[in-house]
Write a protein that holds these residues in place. Structure first.
Motif, PDB file in Angstrom:
ATOM      1  N   ILE B 137      68.279  61.702  99.359  1.00  0.00           N
ATOM      2  CA  ILE B 137      68.242  60.324  98.881  1.00  0.00           C
ATOM      3  C   ILE B 137      69.400  59.560  99.466  1.00  0.00           C
ATOM      4  N   MET B 138      69.065  58.415 100.113  1.00  0.00           N
ATOM      5  CA  MET B 138      70.128  57.565 100.627  1.00  0.00           C
ATOM      6  C   MET B 138      70.719  56.779  99.475  1.00  0.00           C
ATOM      7  N   THR B 139      72.037  56.885  99.315  1.00  0.00           N
ATOM      8  CA  THR B 139      72.687  56.209  98.196  1.00  0.00           C
ATOM      9  C   THR B 139      72.410  54.709  98.211  1.00  0.00           C
ATOM     10  N   SER B 140      72.444  54.125  99.431  1.00  0.00           N
ATOM     11  CA  SER B 140      72.267  52.671  99.498  1.00  0.00           C
ATOM     12  C   SER B 140      70.878  52.273  99.002  1.00  0.00           C
ATOM     13  N   ARG B 141      69.871  53.059  99.352  1.00  0.00           N
ATOM     14  CA  ARG B 141      68.514  52.733  98.877  1.00  0.00           C
ATOM     15  C   ARG B 141      68.408  52.890  97.372  1.00  0.00           C
ATOM     16  N   LEU B 142      69.019  53.976  96.858  1.00  0.00           N
ATOM     17  CA  LEU B 142      68.952  54.228  95.421  1.00  0.00           C
ATOM     18  C   LEU B 142      69.610  53.089  94.659  1.00  0.00           C
ATOM     19  N   ILE B 143      70.831  52.727  95.110  1.00  0.00           N
ATOM     20  CA  ILE B 143      71.550  51.672  94.395  1.00  0.00           C
ATOM     21  C   ILE B 143      70.801  50.344  94.503  1.00  0.00           C
ATOM     22  N   SER B 144      70.253  50.086  95.695  1.00  0.00           N
ATOM     23  CA  SER B 144      69.480  48.850  95.856  1.00  0.00           C
ATOM     24  C   SER B 144      68.308  48.811  94.889  1.00  0.00           C
ATOM     25  N   ALA B 145      67.615  49.945  94.762  1.00  0.00           N
ATOM     26  CA  ALA B 145      66.473  49.992  93.857  1.00  0.00           C
ATOM     27  C   ALA B 145      66.928  49.788  92.417  1.00  0.00           C
ATOM     28  N   LEU B 146      68.048  50.441  92.050  1.00  0.00           N
ATOM     29  CA  LEU B 146      68.547  50.297  90.679  1.00  0.00           C
ATOM     30  C   LEU B 146      68.940  48.848  90.396  1.00  0.00           C
ATOM     31  N   VAL B 147      69.622  48.234  91.363  1.00  0.00           N
ATOM     32  CA  VAL B 147      70.004  46.832  91.186  1.00  0.00           C
ATOM     33  C   VAL B 147      68.752  45.975  91.006  1.00  0.00           C
ATOM     34  N   SER B 148      67.718  46.253  91.828  1.00  0.00           N
ATOM     35  CA  SER B 148      66.479  45.467  91.723  1.00  0.00           C
ATOM     36  C   SER B 148      65.869  45.585  90.340  1.00  0.00           C
ATOM     37  N   VAL B 149      65.786  46.811  89.844  1.00  0.00           N
ATOM     38  CA  VAL B 149      65.194  47.009  88.520  1.00  0.00           C
ATOM     39  C   VAL B 149      66.025  46.294  87.460  1.00  0.00           C
ATOM     40  N   LEU B 150      67.348  46.422  87.586  1.00  0.00           N
ATOM     41  CA  LEU B 150      68.239  45.774  86.631  1.00  0.00           C
ATOM     42  C   LEU B 150      68.016  44.264  86.628  1.00  0.00           C
ATOM     43  N   VAL B 151      67.946  43.688  87.842  1.00  0.00           N
ATOM     44  CA  VAL B 151      67.764  42.240  87.928  1.00  0.00           C
ATOM     45  C   VAL B 151      66.410  41.839  87.344  1.00  0.00           C
ATOM     46  N   ILE B 152      65.391  42.636  87.626  1.00  0.00           N
ATOM     47  CA  ILE B 152      64.061  42.325  87.082  1.00  0.00           C
ATOM     48  C   ILE B 152      64.109  42.315  85.557  1.00  0.00           C
ATOM     49  N   VAL B 153      64.790  43.315  84.981  1.00  0.00           N
ATOM     50  CA  VAL B 153      64.918  43.367  83.524  1.00  0.00           C
ATOM     51  C   VAL B 153      65.685  42.151  83.009  1.00  0.00           C
ATOM     52  N   LEU B 154      66.764  41.800  83.711  1.00  0.00           N
ATOM     53  CA  LEU B 154      67.557  40.642  83.295  1.00  0.00           C
ATOM     54  C   LEU B 154      66.720  39.367  83.326  1.00  0.00           C
ATOM     55  N   VAL B 155      65.922  39.218  84.398  1.00  0.00           N
ATOM     56  CA  VAL B 155      65.080  38.022  84.491  1.00  0.00           C
ATOM     57  C   VAL B 155      64.048  38.014  83.361  1.00  0.00           C
ATOM     58  N   ALA B 156      63.508  39.201  83.070  1.00  0.00           N
ATOM     59  CA  ALA B 156      62.535  39.282  81.967  1.00  0.00           C
ATOM     60  C   ALA B 156      63.190  38.853  80.664  1.00  0.00           C
ATOM     61  N   LEU B 157      64.432  39.297  80.436  1.00  0.00           N
ATOM     62  CA  LEU B 157      65.156  38.899  79.224  1.00  0.00           C
ATOM     63  C   LEU B 157      65.411  37.396  79.237  1.00  0.00           C
TER      64      LEU B 157
END
Lengths: 243, 286, 328
Positions: B137-157
């Motif tokens: 697993i590339m760390t940069s891809r993992l972190i990017s994906a996590l950030v994306s999910v986090l932002v999506i959740v934040l926008v949903a909130l």
């Protein structure tokens, strides 16, 4: 056909998701008469029209036009068979002129050359002579309603469904429209089926009236009977009757 | 089997970023019923901005969204008032024509400023990789994906908990009713367009930690996000993530097992099939 | 008024026919004129599906590429002359249009979704042809027989110019003919409101399909000539930028007006090419920046097309002229 029903609606049910818009409605229209369909807002009148004209397929039931089952037949074929309609919210062909819009209807039964004649005849009939070269987008509501009627007449139907043709018109425009409609019925022998909110128009025009409430047919009869029917008064004319 | 897992992991991580990009597109489409053809090019511009800050200011790409987010937000609001607002009463053809013009404009500007060749940043704070089972697993891809999910959740909130967010949802549900309860339509449109554009800044910054950028990239991200949007339909945030991951995985599998060039082919084919068969989306409410 | 129209039309035809004599020694001028006409043909054909039927088709590149590849491959493999090949190309484009149009219109894919899916189609074909190494592949395939008129491989642009003139008049005529026929009335009606058209007896699905087929045939035919002009075939002929540009030219020119898209193409493509020629060199993309800004401005301030602006100006001038003549 042993009976003279031009249109038979049998046990039609139409749902949108969980909402039952039309529930098990059956009714008949006799060749040559003017019948009305009334009911409070959201009673399912327009939905029933959409089912009859083939725009929405129903969940249950049959629509029989001139003895043939047209339940799942597409609208343009139904139109060829002799049924046309107008819309509640006028849906003019905004980029066309009045005569071109009517010509679209005329092509239903005629070739290129003959359409001109039909268009002229219909324009005269509906008194649209002055407006014939105007763009539909520039017309007012009363004129648009007449164009919509003209366009449907040009398809030369035997049955015409009119969806709230009188809504938003002032008394003189309304009287005008009623005169045209009576003439359509008398001279051309076209059966009219009108959905209407304007009571003056229904009472003055229709020989028979169906009343729809919350998707169900609650009464049928002559205008006088309908206006005295307690269920109808309760559902629809309530406020008016009290006043 | 290992190869499949590896591809699926990469595809799923990419898919989260696609979901983030599509969230922006879907906000704009849901609220004003306009498909922004230039959306993918906003991602491209965000990536170039991240590249520029990375190479000239020494800022790490993963941190650039802190600066580019407000910039893209303002750009989005600017685009709304300058272009979109004037076309709202026009036919949809005119609306699309304007965003297509914008797309050409952004691409030309990128070409003018950065030339046609691909650019990338040499490294990022979140570079590196690690092993889970057989998958790398590339760390940069993992972190990017996590950030994306986090932002999506934040926008949903944001959409469900705050007043401006609820205004956006109200307008996309029913314009007439929302104006009755006092929602300012224009401001809400501008907010949605600004937010929708700003989300591309986050996606662009994160993508720049492991990808290169070139001026024609916008088309690819545009089509990708339309595909995810078509698959999702409107109004389903979790559906967005699922669709994003489906598209990402399909792309990765096509790349691994068929032909690297086929990655987009598969995406477009899904897109076209979905449009034909389920024009309202698989997960949507409308 | 009618006479004036006929006179100005004849004048225009004459101008188009003699134009090459002014550019005979100017290769660049001829390329420019041919390019303008090429876009003119494409945009005029687009008017049938886009302008009249109101379907925002962004797949011109798909049909163009299919025409080009059919013509080119027939020449490369079977030594079939493009004079026949272009018609086969047109038919292949038609076949593809039917294949695509049937499900699209069956499932009522319209408006934005029609635009998006047609746009994706171009990319699908481009990638598929890059991968299909037998016919396409990533390298250009050059066409043989350079200099042979029999194989439509002219060494000068002048014959290509005249071929484009023929295609242009053919597609203008088709447009004009459709606009006065039942199909034309049906297309404009369904472009305005599909349900309302349907209840008046308009077969929406088959009318749209007819429009798509006619458009695809003209574009496919043009694609074959396009391949001959370039002298090679390449999957990049399936071009999204070209496809969107054709639609934009149609919109900017004036949708539904027979000669609108042509006016759009003449004005904008010549502007774009002149900008490119004069701003080339170090600022190679500046012309695109200016071009796109002009496009946006026209769409914003003249959503019904630049042709309506010309018509209004013409009518104003004409009525003033009439008034002055009456005053005397």
């Amino acid at each position: 056909m042993q009976n003279n029903f031009i249109l038979q609606v049998e046990n039609i049910t139409k749902k949108f998701g969980n909402l039952v818009a039309v529930n098990n409605v059956s009714l008949n229209v006799v060749q040559g008469e003017i019948v009305g369909l009334i009911g409070p807002n959201g009673a399912g009148k327009t939905t029933l029209f959409n089912v009859i004209s083939g725009l929405f397929p129903p969940e249950r039931g049959r629509v029989i036009f001139k003895g043939k089952d047209v339940t799942r037949v597409v609208p343009h074929v139904i139109c060829k068979m002799g049924m046309s309609r107008t819309f509640q919210v006028t849906r003019a062909f905004a980029s066309m002129s009045v005569e071109d819009a009517i010509r679209v209807g005329a092509y239903n039964r005629h070739t290129n050359k003959e359409t001109l004649e039909i268009v002229n005849e219909v324009i005269q009939f509906c008194d649209l002579g002055k407006l014939r070269r105007r763009k539909c987008a520039d017309l007012g509501l009363a004129a648009l309603r007449r164009v919509e009627l003209a366009r449907a007449l040009a398809t030369e139907p035997d049955l015409l469904l009119l969806d709230e043709a009188g809504a938003g018109l002032n008394p003189s425009e309304l009287g005008n429209l009623m005169d045209i409609l009576k003439e359509v019925n008398r001279e051309k022998g076209i059966t009219l089926f009108v959905v209407e909110h304007v009571m003056q128009m229904v009472m003055g025009l229709c020989q028979r009236i169906f009343v729809l409430d919350a998707g169900e047919l609650i009464a049928t009869g002559a205008p006088e009977e309908i206006s005295q029917n307690p269920r109808v008064i309760e559902a629809y004319l309530g406020k008016r009757a009290i006043r | 089997m290992d190869a499949v897992i590896q591809l699926l992991v990469n595809g799923a991580l990419m898919g989260c970023i696609y979901a983030l990009i599509t969230l922006g597109l879907s906000l704009i489409f849901g609220v004003m019923n306009i498909v922004n053809f230039a959306h993918g090019d906003l991602v491209m511009i965000s990536m170039y901005m991240a590249f520029w800050m990375g190479s000239y200011m020494g800022l790490d790409a993963s941190l650039t969204p802190l600066i580019t987010f407000p910039m893209l937000f303002l750009l989005g609001i600017g685009i709304y008032y300058a272009l979109i607002d004037r076309t709202l009463r026009q036919k949809y053809v005119t609306q699309i024509a304007v965003t297509v013009g914008l797309m050409t404009f952004l691409r030309a500007v990128a070409q003018l400023a950065w030339k046609a060749q691909p650019r990338s940043l040499p490294y990022s704070l979140i570079s590196g990789n690690f092993q889970i089972g057989s998958a790398t697993i590339m760390t940069s891809r993992l972190i990017s994906a996590l950030v994306s999910v986090l932002v999506i959740v934040l926008v949903a909130l944001f959409l469900s908990r705050t007043w401006p967010g609820r205004a956006i949802r109200a307008v996309s549900d029913d314009l007439d009713a929302s104006s009755l309860v006092g929602v300012n339509q224009k401001a809400t449109y501008a907010l949605a367009f600004g937010l929708g554009s700003a989300l591309t800044a986050i996606a662009g910054g994160m993508l720049m930690t492991f990808q290169q950028v070139d001026p024609t990239m916008g088309l690819r991200f545009g089509l990708l996000s339309w595909c995810v949007l078509a698959l999702t339909g409107l109004g389903s945030i979790s559906g967005l993530l699922i669709s994003g991951i489906i598209v990402g995985c399909a792309e990765a599998l096509a790349m691994g097992f068929w032909d690297p060039r086929a990655r987009l082919l598969v995406v477009y084919l899904i897109f076209i099939l979905v449009l034909w068969l389920r024009p309202r989306g698989v997960f949507g409410r409308k | 008024m009618k006479n004036l129209r006929i006179v100005s039309l004849l004048f225009l035809i004459l101008l188009v026919l003699i134009l090459p004599f002014f550019f005979r020694s100017n290769q660049y001028g001829m390329i420019l004129l041919t390019t303008i006409l090429l876009y003119g043909v494409l945009a005029t054909a687009w008017n049938i599906i886009g302008g009249m039927a109101g379907q925002l088709d962004l797949a011109a590149g798909a049909y163009l590429g299919l025409g080009a590849f059919t013509t080119g491959t027939l020449l490369l493999r079977f030594n079939l002359t493009p004079w026949i090949g272009i018609f086969v190309g047109g038919l292949v484009a038609v076949l593809f249009a039917i294949l695509v149009g049937l499900p699209l219109f069956r499932f009522k894919v319209k408006e934005v979704w029609y635009a998006l899916s047609s746009s994706a189609l171009v990319e699908v074909l481009r990638i598929a042809f890059i991968m299909w190494e037998k016919i396409g592949g990533p390298v250009e395939r050059y066409l043989p027989n350079y200099g042979s008129a029999l194989y439509m491989r002219f060494s000068s642009y002048i014959p290509y110019y005249y071929i484009m003139v023929i295609l242009l008049f053919a597609s203008l005529f088709v447009n004009y003919w459709i606009s006065r026929s039942k199909l034309g009335y049906y297309l404009i009606a369904l472009g305005d409101d599909e349900d309302a058209a349907e209840v008046l007896g308009v077969n929406v699905r088959s009318s749209k399909l007819k429009a798509l087929v006619i458009y695809a045939f003209i574009v496919g035919l043009t694609g074959g000539v396009y391949a001959c002009i370039y002298g090679f075939i390449h999957p990049n002929f399936f071009s999204s930028p070209l496809s969107t540009e054709v639609a934009i030219l149609g919109i900017v020119g004036g949708m539904g007006i027979t000669y609108g898209p042509l006016v759009g193409a003449v004005l904008l493509v010549s502007m774009r090419e002149l900008l490119r020629a004069n701003l080339g060199g170090q600022l190679e993309s500046l012309y695109l920046v200016i071009y796109s800004v002009v496009l946006i401005l026209i769409v914003l301030f003249r959503p019904r097309g630049i042709t309506t602006l010309l018509q209004d100006t013409f009518n104003k001038l004409f009525s003033r002229w009439v008034r002055n003549n009456h005053a005397e």
